[in-house]
Design an enzyme around this catalytic site. Structure first.
Site, PDB file in Angstrom:
ATOM      1  CG  HIS A 193      26.570  29.367  49.691  1.00  0.00           C
ATOM      2  ND1 HIS A 193      26.305  29.158  48.360  1.00  0.00           N
ATOM      3  CD2 HIS A 193      27.382  30.451  49.748  1.00  0.00           C
ATOM      4  CE1 HIS A 193      26.938  30.078  47.644  1.00  0.00           C
ATOM      5  NE2 HIS A 193      27.605  30.867  48.461  1.00  0.00           N
ATOM      6  N   PRO A 271      20.660  32.695  45.258  1.00  0.00           N
ATOM      7  CG  PRO A 271      19.714  32.822  43.130  1.00  0.00           C
ATOM      8  CD  PRO A 271      19.498  32.239  44.492  1.00  0.00           C
ATOM      9  N   GLY A 272      22.974  35.328  44.553  1.00  0.00           N
ATOM     10  CA  GLY A 272      23.189  36.776  44.589  1.00  0.00           C
ATOM     11  C   GLY A 272      23.878  37.207  43.313  1.00  0.00           C
ATOM     12  CE1 TYR A 319      37.311  37.648  47.767  1.00  0.00           C
ATOM     13  CE2 TYR A 319      36.023  38.941  46.207  1.00  0.00           C
ATOM     14  CZ  TYR A 319      36.184  38.407  47.462  1.00  0.00           C
ATOM     15  OH  TYR A 319      35.231  38.623  48.421  1.00  0.00           O
ATOM     16  CB  CYS A 348      48.121  57.502  46.988  1.00  0.00           C
ATOM     17  SG  CYS A 348      49.863  57.634  47.411  1.00  0.00           S
ATOM     18  CD  GLU A 349      47.206  50.584  48.796  1.00  0.00           C
ATOM     19  OE1 GLU A 349      47.900  49.577  49.020  1.00  0.00           O
ATOM     20  OE2 GLU A 349      46.996  51.481  49.633  1.00  0.00           O
TER      21      GLU A 349
END
Length: 434
Positions: A193, A271-272, A319, A348-349
């Site tokens: 894969h 496949p997912g 990503y 809070c990021e």
């Protein structure tokens, strides 16, 4: 013309009134999954392949809720699991051990012993795992081979080639043979894969490489060619996998491969994302609209803050993934004028932003005016969003709702609570807890 697997086709993404009704009934943030979409995606995969024997598997790490697993099982899919808990969840959803394939990068002797006792086929991803399987009493295995090439948006989604940790590198096949022989294990399956978002030509090229590698194993029964079929997150990208052409080419190759070996080899794929990505949306409410002024070093931005964040969909932050976003006006009145908005979460990021590119740079979306109380609908949430959720900032997890084929909606996972957040912590100090 073949149907395109577009995440913007989700009924809630298309229907503002439905989005508002679900938000009011079940509260936000909220995951909403569409059963007909999953069934259609599954049926398209199966109908594309004429070759037999053929068993498609669902890579359940994409979305592992029990209700979803049962739908996939009803459509004739088996399971690819990446952890022991995924194995157990699949069995609870009705899958037989013989229908489960285990591919995990980490391995322990007790886990492998449990898998062997249950009769679950282990897909070894390293030479060390083969030796461990031998110690666990295993006599059959599949091997995941890295064909030396990969695909995907970046190294974080690429699962083949020198930069990928996945699989046994194709130059080490002789060592695989030696270790399996030394441990009395037959290699009955070969798997590869290469990553997500692969186009047809690339997929078929890697298929050819995998079949060539598979010929080197005399006890071969199964070839598993993975998944990686593209899903259209951005309507401006008219990609997608031409499934009919893919199915014809793959079926022809497998017929020729089986004739060459003199016996029928079982084809598997896993496949997912393709099955579930387009089945999910995330609903959230606008809790603040604010702006920053430009200065000599940067531009100013309009921010729409919603009551969800990377804790419920980490893909943009992790990503730089694109997810389509629209807003259902709370007052029901369409707004024509568009403005550039950065859509950000409530954590809070600083990295809790949904509209970024792959380098993490803010990319505003031109949207009709966003107001307090409007409901955000984010598409493409079915795969690797819910399954990667977290309780960061001690936020409760959202509920999950399923739209059934009848149109009826039901809760398939309740909303989290403070008790859920603290239960393991409290029990760690409670000597009477069981």
């Amino acid at each position: 013309m073949a149907r395109k697997n577009r995440v913007t086709d989700h009924p809630v993404y298309q229907d503002h009134e439905l989005a508002l009704r679900l938000a009011d009934k079940y509260h936000t943030p909220l995951y909403v999954f569409d059963e007909p979409t999953i069934r259609t995606n599954a049926q398209e995969i199966i109908s594309a392949i004429a070759y037999r024997p053929f068993h498609p598997r669902y890579a359940c790490k994409a979305l592992t809720i029990g209700a979803i697993l049962r739908i996939v099982r009803e459509e004739g899919f088996w399971i690819d699991a990446s952890s022991m808990n995924e194995v157990d969840r699949a069995i609870l959803a009705g899958f037989k051990p013989s229908e489960i394939y285990y591919t995990g990068e980490g391995a322990t002797l007790p886990i492998y012993q449990r898998l062997v006792e249950r009769g679950i086929l282990v897909n070894c991803t390293s030479i060390d795992q083969i030796s461990l399987l031998g110690r666990a009493g295993g006599v059959r295995c599949s091997v995941r081979l890295n064909p030396g090439e990969g695909d995907g948006a970046n190294n974080r989604t690429n699962t083949g080639g020198p930069s990928s940790k996945h699989g046994i590198y194709f130059t080490q096949i002789d060592e695989v043979k030696k270790v399996t022989t030394d441990n009395g294990i037959k290699v009955v399956g070969v798997h590869s894969h290469i990553g997500s978002g692969t186009d047809l030509s690339r997929w078929l090229f890697i298929k050819d490489k995998t079949l060539e590698m598979a010929k080197q194993f005399p006890d071969l029964e199964i070839v598993n060619l993975g998944g990686g079929f593209p899903v259209i997150y951005n309507d401006e990208n008219d990609g997608g996998m031409p499934l009919e052409e893919w199915g014809r080419a793959l079926s022809k190759s497998m017929e020729e491969f089986s004739r060459e070996l003199g016996r029928k080899i079982e084809l598997q794929i896993e496949p997912g994302r393709f099955l579930v990505a387009s089945s999910g949306v995330l609903l959230a409410e606008v809790q603040a609209v604010k702006a920053t002024d430009p200065d000599e070093n940067s531009t100013g931005y309009n921010f729409a803050i919603v009551n969800t964040g990377l804790n419920h969909n980490i893909r943009p932050s992790l990503y730089g993934a694109y997810h389509p976003i629209r807003f259902a006006p709370r007052d029901g009145v369409p707004r024509a004028d568009k403005k550039p908005y950065v859509i950000a979460g409530y954590l809070c990021e600083s990295g809790d932003v949904f509209t970024v590119d792959k380098a993490g740079v803010l990319v505003p979306r031109y949207l009709p005016e966003v107001q307090l109380g409007d409901v955000m609908v984010m598409g493409g949430i079915g795969a690797y969003s819910h399954s990667m959720k977290s309780e960061y900032n001690s936020m409760n997890l959202p509920a999950s709702v399923l739209i059934e084929e009848s149109g009826y909606t039901r809760v398939i996972e309740r909303r989290g609570t403070l008790h859920d957040l603290m239960r393991r912590e409290v029990e760690a100090y409670d000597d009477t807890a069981t």
